[in-house]
Write an enzyme that holds these catalytic residues in place. Structure first.
Site, short mmCIF file in Angstrom:
data_model
loop_
_atom_site.label_atom_id
_atom_site.label_comp_id
_atom_site.label_asym_id
_atom_site.label_seq_id
_atom_site.Cartn_x
_atom_site.Cartn_y
_atom_site.Cartn_z
N TYR A 112 0.85 -1.19 0.00
CA TYR A 112 0.00 0.00 0.00
C TYR A 112 0.88 1.24 0.00
CZ TYR A 112 -3.55 3.41 1.43
OH TYR A 112 -4.40 4.49 1.49
N ASP A 127 9.32 3.00 0.34
CA ASP A 127 8.20 3.61 1.06
C ASP A 127 8.36 3.24 2.53
OD1 ASP A 127 5.90 4.51 2.18
OD2 ASP A 127 4.54 3.63 0.70
N LYS A 183 3.52 8.86 9.05
CA LYS A 183 3.24 8.24 10.34
C LYS A 183 4.17 8.72 11.46
CE LYS A 183 0.34 4.91 8.19
NZ LYS A 183 0.37 3.96 7.09
C1 LIG Z 1 -0.11 4.53 5.67
C2 LIG Z 1 0.76 4.33 4.49
C3 LIG Z 1 0.78 5.24 3.41
C4 LIG Z 1 -0.20 6.37 3.31
O1 LIG Z 1 -0.04 7.31 4.32
P1 LIG Z 1 -1.29 8.28 4.67
O2 LIG Z 1 -0.71 9.21 5.69
O3 LIG Z 1 -2.37 7.39 5.18
O4 LIG Z 1 -1.68 8.97 3.44
C5 LIG Z 1 1.71 5.06 2.41
N1 LIG Z 1 2.56 4.03 2.44
C6 LIG Z 1 2.58 3.13 3.45
C7 LIG Z 1 3.60 2.04 3.44
C8 LIG Z 1 1.66 3.24 4.49
O5 LIG Z 1 1.65 2.33 5.46
#
Ligand SMILES: *Cc1c(COP(=O)(O)O)cnc(C)c1O
Length: 423
Positions: free
Chosen positions: A142, A230, A258
């Site tokens: 994701y 990511d 996060k």
């Molecule tokens: C949560 C998440 C995102 C998206 O971040 P948001 O602040 O919810 O837009 C992107 N990449 C990873 C790996 C994530 O866990």
């Protein structure tokens, strides 16, 4: 007006599905979500006054636990001075310095307001820098909800059983190539970037096979594609220097989110000065944001990064390892086969009626996530005062506020829950 049911009904009247992010709905587990009134440390309290030991922790945005005093203090101080200006502020510089000084190879960052924005912008930058169109992502990873990246997404997309999203044009995903996790795709010179979660943590947990990330690095180098980590979940949690440090593999670009906002909305993307020089105002790749580098959020982020030590994360990883092993044993004693793969402070949980092996990709994870056991476990835990993510595709978020005693208590509660499931 203070029952969970009443709040959820009121929410559903004015907010689609009653939630501002689909993962918060109880769609895949059934029932009515609890509405949180407050949180403190490892716990949240709902509007009825029920207290839960919380393993959601805002899906990883909270590393110190809820309402940590160092965060509360700096946010209060920052708010008094004004919440947003549309001009440079010291806080942005301090957060950028805190990040760059901790992550090897990260020379510059641009702050944004969410992980979605961070990844979306990193991909645009990679395309602008290389002059190439195509990107590779991995099935079940994701990367936020931007059009080009929702395809074959994990987290809520997988939880809702969707292959991607309606409203995304074929054109928007035409340049996104999806590959199975843990297999190095053969690239060519049409590829701008390969985007990967260094530890896949949105399809439950899937660890990278030994060598997977290093081999990806080599394949990107072979064709001149950029490697994007990511690190929205792994950043500053897996190690102080994130996945780069943990696996000793250096990407060209990073996305973060996060943890770096300390519970406020922040994301960031970055890399070398050479690549970042393509960004406006220096270069032709445009990217912007009214609230980017927001003073409250940067103050919270700096406070968290300054507070967390190498020893804290080592201690947390050790606790998580024991917790995982104890959970597996508790389940097996009750006749359920559990697997709790863990990497540093990250832990997943797969439940199975028969013997199973640890998933190595989305297809394998999906089989176990969809066997119906998790939703029963979820409710058995919730009714015993332990809040897990309401979906089998998420991982456990164990904060620095979760003590050994609380983890041990969770194991004995899980043992009870497992016995109820097999009764
Ligand atoms: C949560 C998440 C995102 C998206 O971040 P948001 O602040 O919810 O837009 C992107 N990449 C990873 C790996 C994530 O866990």
């Amino acid at each position: 007006m203070s029952s969970n049911q009443a709040w959820f009904e009121r929410a559903q009247a004015v907010i689609p599905g009653g939630v501002d992010s689909p993962v918060r709905s109880f769609r895949s587990v059934g029932g009515t979500p609890y509405t949180v009134a407050s949180g403190r440390g490892a716990y949240v309290t709902d509007v009825e006054g029920n207290e839960y030991l919380d393993y959601v922790q805002s899906y990883g945005a909270s590393l110190l636990g809820h309402a940590h005093p160092v965060v509360v203090d700096v946010v209060r101080d920052a708010a008094i001075k004004g919440t947003t200006f549309g001009a440079p502020t010291p806080g942005e510089v301090l957060l950028a310095e805190a990040m760059v000084s901790r992550v090897r190879g990260l020379e510059q960052v641009r702050l944004v307001s969410s992980g979605t924005e961070a990844v979306m912008s990193a991909v645009r930058l990679a395309r602008g820098y290389t002059g190439r169109d195509k990107i590779v992502k991995f099935d079940g990873c994701y990367h936020g909800h931007s059009d080009a990246l929702l395809v074959a997404g994990g987290s809520g997309v997988a939880q809702m059983g969707l292959p991607g999203s309606a409203g995304v044009t074929a054109g928007a995903v035409a340049d996104t190539i999806v590959a199975p996790y843990n297999e190095v795709p053969t690239l060519n010179d049409s590829i701008a970037a390969v985007l990967v979660e260094p530890v896949a943590a949105n399809m439950n947990l899937v660890a990278p096979n030994p060598g997977f990330l290093a081999d990806l690095r080599a394949e990107c180098d072979r064709v001149g594609a950029l490697l994007i980590f990511d690190e929205v979940i792994t950043g500053f949690r897996l190690a102080i220097g994130g996945a780069e440090e943990f696996f000793s593999v250096t990407p060209d670009l990073w996305s973060f989110g996060k943890v770096i906002g300390g519970g406020l909305p922040v994301g960031a993307f970055g890399g070398s000065k050479k690549v970042l020089a393509s960004l406006a105002p220096l270069g032709p790749v445009y990217q912007a944001g009214t609230l980017s580098g927001n003073p409250l959020a940067t103050a919270a982020g700096v406070a968290v990064l300054d507070h967390v030590t190498i020893d804290d994360l080592a201690l947390l990883a050790g606790r998580v390892k024991n917790f995982a092993a104890d959970l597996e044993t508790a389940f097996r004693d009750a006749g359920i086969y559990a697997l709790a793969p863990n990497v540093g402070a990250l832990m997943g949980l797969y439940l199975s009626e028969g013997e199973a092996t640890v998933p190595r990709n989305f297809a394998e994870a999906k089989v176990l996530n969809e066997n119906g056991l998790y939703k029963r476990f979820f409710h058995a835990m919730l009714s015993r005062g332990v809040a897990l993510a309401p979906g089998a595709y998420e991982i456990f978020f164990i904060s620095l506020a979760h003590t050994v005693a609380e983890l041990e208590r969770t194991v004995s509660i899980a043992a009870d829950a497992a016995k109820e499931m097999t009764a």
